[in-house]
Write a protein that holds these residues in place. Structure first.
Motif, PDB file in Angstrom:
ATOM      1  N   CYS A  76       0.860  -1.208  -0.091  1.00 52.40           N
ATOM      2  CA  CYS A  76      -0.002   0.064  -0.138  1.00 52.40           C
ATOM      3  C   CYS A  76       0.714   1.098  -0.355  1.00 52.40           C
ATOM      4  O   CYS A  76       0.630   2.195  -0.614  1.00 52.40           O
ATOM      5  N   TRP A  91     -10.005  -6.208   8.342  1.00 53.83           N
ATOM      6  CA  TRP A  91     -11.270  -6.698   8.811  1.00 53.83           C
ATOM      7  C   TRP A  91     -11.511  -8.250   8.753  1.00 53.83           C
ATOM      8  O   TRP A  91     -12.214  -8.566   9.829  1.00 53.83           O
ATOM      9  N   ARG A 128      -9.519   3.432  -0.381  1.00 53.75           N
ATOM     10  CA  ARG A 128     -10.333   3.444   0.495  1.00 53.75           C
ATOM     11  C   ARG A 128     -10.371   2.012   0.941  1.00 53.75           C
ATOM     12  O   ARG A 128     -10.392   1.766   2.386  1.00 53.75           O
ATOM     13  N   SER A 129     -10.552   1.123   0.427  1.00 52.72           N
ATOM     14  CA  SER A 129     -10.378  -0.318   0.715  1.00 52.72           C
ATOM     15  C   SER A 129     -10.175  -1.338  -0.328  1.00 52.72           C
ATOM     16  O   SER A 129     -10.239  -1.086  -1.211  1.00 52.72           O
ATOM     17  N   ARG A 131      -9.676  -5.880  -1.456  1.00 51.92           N
ATOM     18  CA  ARG A 131      -9.330  -7.387  -0.888  1.00 51.92           C
ATOM     19  C   ARG A 131      -7.851  -7.492  -1.057  1.00 51.92           C
ATOM     20  O   ARG A 131      -7.425  -7.177  -2.300  1.00 51.92           O
ATOM     21  N   ARG A 149      -9.260  -8.824   4.002  1.00 49.39           N
ATOM     22  CA  ARG A 149      -9.878  -7.512   3.717  1.00 49.39           C
ATOM     23  C   ARG A 149      -9.509  -6.372   4.418  1.00 49.39           C
ATOM     24  O   ARG A 149      -9.530  -6.404   5.578  1.00 49.39           O
ATOM     25  N   ILE A 150      -9.064  -5.098   3.802  1.00 48.66           N
ATOM     26  CA  ILE A 150      -8.603  -4.175   4.524  1.00 48.66           C
ATOM     27  C   ILE A 150      -9.324  -2.714   4.110  1.00 48.66           C
ATOM     28  O   ILE A 150      -9.955  -2.623   3.092  1.00 48.66           O
ATOM     29  N   SER A 151      -9.123  -1.771   4.914  1.00 47.63           N
ATOM     30  CA  SER A 151      -9.544  -0.397   4.825  1.00 47.63           C
ATOM     31  C   SER A 151      -8.473   0.746   5.275  1.00 47.63           C
ATOM     32  O   SER A 151      -7.709   0.234   6.102  1.00 47.63           O
ATOM     33  N   CYS A 152      -8.408   1.593   4.547  1.00 48.24           N
ATOM     34  CA  CYS A 152      -7.552   2.814   4.545  1.00 48.24           C
ATOM     35  C   CYS A 152      -8.069   3.926   4.951  1.00 48.24           C
ATOM     36  O   CYS A 152      -9.160   4.268   4.251  1.00 48.24           O
ATOM     37  N   THR A 153      -7.580   4.649   5.875  1.00 55.37           N
ATOM     38  CA  THR A 153      -8.325   5.768   6.508  1.00 55.37           C
ATOM     39  C   THR A 153      -7.153   6.933   6.599  1.00 55.37           C
ATOM     40  O   THR A 153      -6.098   6.696   7.086  1.00 55.37           O
TER      41      THR A 153
END
Length: 289
Positions: A76, A91, A128-129, A131, A149-153
């Protein structure tokens, strides 16, 4: 291929995988194969201070989970343009391996992680997110298959979400007996003494050099996975988690009690964590066939 070869580059590399101590960094580089596929070589130590050999004969399966986490963050930041200040949440985390793939043997533990990103969602140019799937290979053979499964903020959005929360002082409760938790050192135990059959309080040592190697405003996901492994070992002594299917349902706060429950399940153990009356984490762990 991006690799580190100097002290300055090494420090930057540690930031890319969100680790402060070089002893806890497993990837050694990253290369882009195409727009969504990447190659991350990594090295697993034979005797890590926390991810230690299990029973003196097998690599710790949770090295798979930690390598997944580090490889995803590396890709990332280094390849997908995610700023270093952004926050990640994983997640879901799943892996499958086999006990024979983890036998220590005499050869070095150099692995190659094939990373594939899909269902990529962006807000403008910001990730944003997505897989992330992984294949971990050693000596040309498949050691483990994995998914997440990941998300980024963004840093600003994370501050709005979490407000003024930051690292807090947490009282250190007594530890479950290390041999019951499957550990050799009390410091590595993340469960307190049983409160009833199959039920333990989560134990947090915010000074732990690996589990809390950097400031955190919530319980790290790898600590929850370790809690699941220890609960499984307390349920089935000598348990080796060769498969894991875990869901991180919400942030687990440092300053509120969290309870871990475990029960036998077909082929393994099912673990859930509860905080403030809500299920915050679940994990199905499978043992060797």
């Amino acid at each position: 291929m991006i690799q580190f070869s100097s002290r300055v580059a090494e420090e930057h590399f540690r930031r890319l995988v969100h680790r402060g101590d070089p002893l806890d960094v497993f990837p050694t580089g990253v290369a882009r194969l195409n727009e969504t596929r990447f190659c991350v070589p990594a090295h697993w130590p034979r005797a890590h201070r926390f991810f230690a050999p299990v029973g003196g004969s097998h690599q710790d399966p949770l090295l798979i989970a930690e390598t997944m986490r580090q490889a995803a963050m590396l890709v990332c930041h280094a390849e997908l343009g995610v700023p270093l200040g952004d926050a990640f949440v994983m997640w879901e985390l799943n892996y499958a391996t086999a006990a024979e793939h983890l036998v220590l043997g005499e050869e070095p533990w150099d692995v190659v992680v094939e990373v594939t990103c899909s269902d990529i969602r962006r807000r403008g140019s910001s990730l944003r997110s997505m897989r992330v799937d992984f294949v971990i290979r050693r000596d040309g053979g498949v050691l483990a298959t994995c998914g997440s499964r990941i998300s980024c903020t963004s840093a600003a959005a994370y501050h709005r979400l979490r407000g003024s929360r930051g690292p807090v002082s947490v009282p250190l409760i007594p530890a479950l007996a290390p041999h019951t938790a499957g550990r050799t050192a009390e410091r590595d135990v993340v469960l307190g003494p049983a409160e009833g059959p199959g039920r333990w309080p989560l134990r947090l040592d915010t000074g732990h050099p690996t589990l809390f190697g950097r400031p955190n405003d919530h319980v790290p996901g790898i600590l929850l996975l370790e809690a699941a492994r220890q609960a499984a070992n307390a349920t089935v002594p000598g348990f080796l988690p060769v498969t894991v299917r875990s869901d991180f349902l919400r942030y687990v706060e440092l300053d509120r009690p969290c309870r871990v429950e475990a029960r036998p399940a077909p082929g393994g153990v099912f673990v859930r964590a509860e905080q403030d009356g809500d299920t915050v984490f679940t994990c199905a762990l499978g043992g060797p066939a």
